[in-house]
Design a protein around this motif. Sequence first.
Motif, PDB file in Angstrom:
ATOM      1  N   ASN A 180      50.724  41.119  -9.419  1.00 30.63           N
ATOM      2  CA  ASN A 180      50.940  41.308  -8.291  1.00 30.63           C
ATOM      3  C   ASN A 180      50.552  40.444  -7.186  1.00 30.63           C
ATOM      4  O   ASN A 180      49.801  39.318  -7.723  1.00 30.63           O
ATOM      5  N   GLU A 181      51.109  40.428  -6.258  1.00 34.98           N
ATOM      6  CA  GLU A 181      50.891  39.356  -5.247  1.00 34.98           C
ATOM      7  C   GLU A 181      49.694  39.963  -4.255  1.00 34.98           C
ATOM      8  O   GLU A 181      50.049  41.144  -3.692  1.00 34.98           O
ATOM      9  N   ILE A 182      48.711  39.409  -3.999  1.00 42.98           N
ATOM     10  CA  ILE A 182      47.599  40.117  -3.133  1.00 42.98           C
ATOM     11  C   ILE A 182      47.330  39.393  -1.891  1.00 42.98           C
ATOM     12  O   ILE A 182      47.170  38.027  -1.917  1.00 42.98           O
ATOM     13  N   THR A 183      47.315  40.002  -0.970  1.00 41.04           N
ATOM     14  CA  THR A 183      47.162  39.441   0.647  1.00 41.04           C
ATOM     15  C   THR A 183      46.365  39.993   1.149  1.00 41.04           C
ATOM     16  O   THR A 183      46.304  41.178   1.128  1.00 41.04           O
ATOM     17  N   LEU A 184      45.069  39.150   1.518  1.00 42.58           N
ATOM     18  CA  LEU A 184      43.942  39.804   2.221  1.00 42.58           C
ATOM     19  C   LEU A 184      43.588  39.030   3.508  1.00 42.58           C
ATOM     20  O   LEU A 184      43.140  37.795   3.519  1.00 42.58           O
ATOM     21  N   LEU A 185      43.502  39.850   4.641  1.00 41.12           N
ATOM     22  CA  LEU A 185      43.302  39.258   6.008  1.00 41.12           C
ATOM     23  C   LEU A 185      41.864  39.667   6.157  1.00 41.12           C
ATOM     24  O   LEU A 185      41.800  41.029   6.073  1.00 41.12           O
ATOM     25  N   VAL A 186      40.871  38.845   6.810  1.00 42.66           N
ATOM     26  CA  VAL A 186      39.608  39.535   7.254  1.00 42.66           C
ATOM     27  C   VAL A 186      39.255  39.153   8.443  1.00 42.66           C
ATOM     28  O   VAL A 186      39.346  37.927   8.747  1.00 42.66           O
ATOM     29  N   GLU A 187      38.988  40.020   9.299  1.00 44.04           N
ATOM     30  CA  GLU A 187      38.346  39.831  10.842  1.00 44.04           C
ATOM     31  C   GLU A 187      36.831  39.793  10.607  1.00 44.04           C
ATOM     32  O   GLU A 187      36.232  40.877  10.284  1.00 44.04           O
ATOM     33  N   ASP A 188      36.221  38.651  10.812  1.00 39.76           N
ATOM     34  CA  ASP A 188      34.926  38.526  10.483  1.00 39.76           C
ATOM     35  C   ASP A 188      33.917  38.696  11.550  1.00 39.76           C
ATOM     36  O   ASP A 188      32.843  37.950  11.549  1.00 39.76           O
ATOM     37  N   THR A 189      34.487  39.188  12.746  1.00 41.85           N
ATOM     38  CA  THR A 189      33.668  39.022  13.907  1.00 41.85           C
ATOM     39  C   THR A 189      32.347  40.338  14.007  1.00 41.85           C
ATOM     40  O   THR A 189      31.573  39.976  14.977  1.00 41.85           O
ATOM     41  N   ALA A 190      32.820  41.114  13.254  1.00 41.43           N
ATOM     42  CA  ALA A 190      31.581  42.040  13.133  1.00 41.43           C
ATOM     43  C   ALA A 190      31.157  42.497  11.829  1.00 41.43           C
ATOM     44  O   ALA A 190      31.803  42.106  10.673  1.00 41.43           O
ATOM     45  N   GLU A 191      30.104  43.242  11.618  1.00 41.53           N
ATOM     46  CA  GLU A 191      29.517  43.713  10.435  1.00 41.53           C
ATOM     47  C   GLU A 191      29.669  45.163  10.426  1.00 41.53           C
ATOM     48  O   GLU A 191      28.851  45.574  11.345  1.00 41.53           O
ATOM     49  N   PRO A 192      30.237  45.898   9.498  1.00 43.19           N
ATOM     50  CA  PRO A 192      30.993  45.541   8.570  1.00 43.19           C
ATOM     51  C   PRO A 192      32.408  44.804   9.138  1.00 43.19           C
ATOM     52  O   PRO A 192      32.841  45.165  10.110  1.00 43.19           O
ATOM     53  N   GLN A 193      33.038  43.899   8.148  1.00 42.64           N
ATOM     54  CA  GLN A 193      34.115  43.417   8.486  1.00 42.64           C
ATOM     55  C   GLN A 193      35.318  44.222   8.295  1.00 42.64           C
ATOM     56  O   GLN A 193      35.380  45.179   7.397  1.00 42.64           O
ATOM     57  N   THR A 194      36.446  43.829   9.099  1.00 46.45           N
ATOM     58  CA  THR A 194      37.737  44.575   9.171  1.00 46.45           C
ATOM     59  C   THR A 194      38.568  43.928   8.035  1.00 46.45           C
ATOM     60  O   THR A 194      38.792  42.686   8.242  1.00 46.45           O
ATOM     61  N   ALA A 195      39.234  44.599   7.056  1.00 40.32           N
ATOM     62  CA  ALA A 195      40.120  43.856   6.128  1.00 40.32           C
ATOM     63  C   ALA A 195      41.426  44.647   6.150  1.00 40.32           C
ATOM     64  O   ALA A 195      41.586  45.941   6.330  1.00 40.32           O
ATOM     65  N   TYR A 196      42.326  43.772   5.915  1.00 39.58           N
ATOM     66  CA  TYR A 196      43.858  44.313   5.667  1.00 39.58           C
ATOM     67  C   TYR A 196      44.214  43.560   4.600  1.00 39.58           C
ATOM     68  O   TYR A 196      44.289  42.425   4.207  1.00 39.58           O
ATOM     69  N   LEU A 197      44.804  44.591   3.612  1.00 38.97           N
ATOM     70  CA  LEU A 197      45.070  44.195   2.235  1.00 38.97           C
ATOM     71  C   LEU A 197      46.724  44.606   2.074  1.00 38.97           C
ATOM     72  O   LEU A 197      46.792  45.792   2.286  1.00 38.97           O
ATOM     73  N   LEU A 198      47.244  43.698   1.506  1.00 37.92           N
ATOM     74  CA  LEU A 198      48.614  44.038   0.903  1.00 37.92           C
ATOM     75  C   LEU A 198      48.727  43.691  -0.418  1.00 37.92           C
ATOM     76  O   LEU A 198      48.440  42.595  -0.967  1.00 37.92           O
ATOM     77  N   LEU A 199      49.161  44.734  -1.066  1.00 38.35           N
ATOM     78  CA  LEU A 199      49.463  44.538  -2.502  1.00 38.35           C
ATOM     79  C   LEU A 199      50.964  44.725  -2.773  1.00 38.35           C
ATOM     80  O   LEU A 199      51.433  45.659  -2.441  1.00 38.35           O
ATOM     81  N   GLU A 200      51.588  43.698  -3.604  1.00 39.54           N
ATOM     82  CA  GLU A 200      52.948  43.906  -3.864  1.00 39.54           C
ATOM     83  C   GLU A 200      53.448  43.613  -5.464  1.00 39.54           C
ATOM     84  O   GLU A 200      52.628  42.703  -5.735  1.00 39.54           O
TER      85      GLU A 200
END
Length: 162
Positions: free
Chosen positions: A131-151
């Motif tokens: 699998n190719e895993i791509t994770l983008l994390v917006e770390d400006t607040a807690e909890p953090q917002t994550a965008y995860l793409l699995l291929e």
Amino acid sequence: MLAALLLGLMLLCCGCLNPPWKRFSDSRQYPHADGPFHISYRDDDLERDLLPIYGVDLPCGAANLRYGNLQEPINQLYLRFTAPAACLERFRTTYRLAPGSTRYGMPDVPAEYGWRISSSARLYRGDFDDNEITLLVEDTAEPQTAYLLLERWGAPRSPADR
């Protein structure tokens, strides 16, 4: 004959029959651009049907989850959620995700998912179990917002191989 046809139509419309284009009932799932012709794997249940395809578990503390899957021409699973920073760090370590660069661009995301990823989001990439895993994390607040793409490019390995 007409009565049987009308009865069948009524049963189909009320959901008593299971049409091939059945609607998915998980409110966390994004709408599909292909509408009633969406190709799915089993029932499109995230935990039971989709995540096992990729052999990946959600990070601990994942909340506010939304997801969408595309299965043609390759299997792609898009997830947006919030999670504590420590859980995202453990996720990155578990799946060996390394800091990446946006030099090759951000992942393409279907417009109907409404993702608004800032240019300051941290990008991580890696390969795990074909699998190719791509994770983008917006770390400006807690909890953090994550965008995860699995291929998924190949059949997942057996749990014993992981």
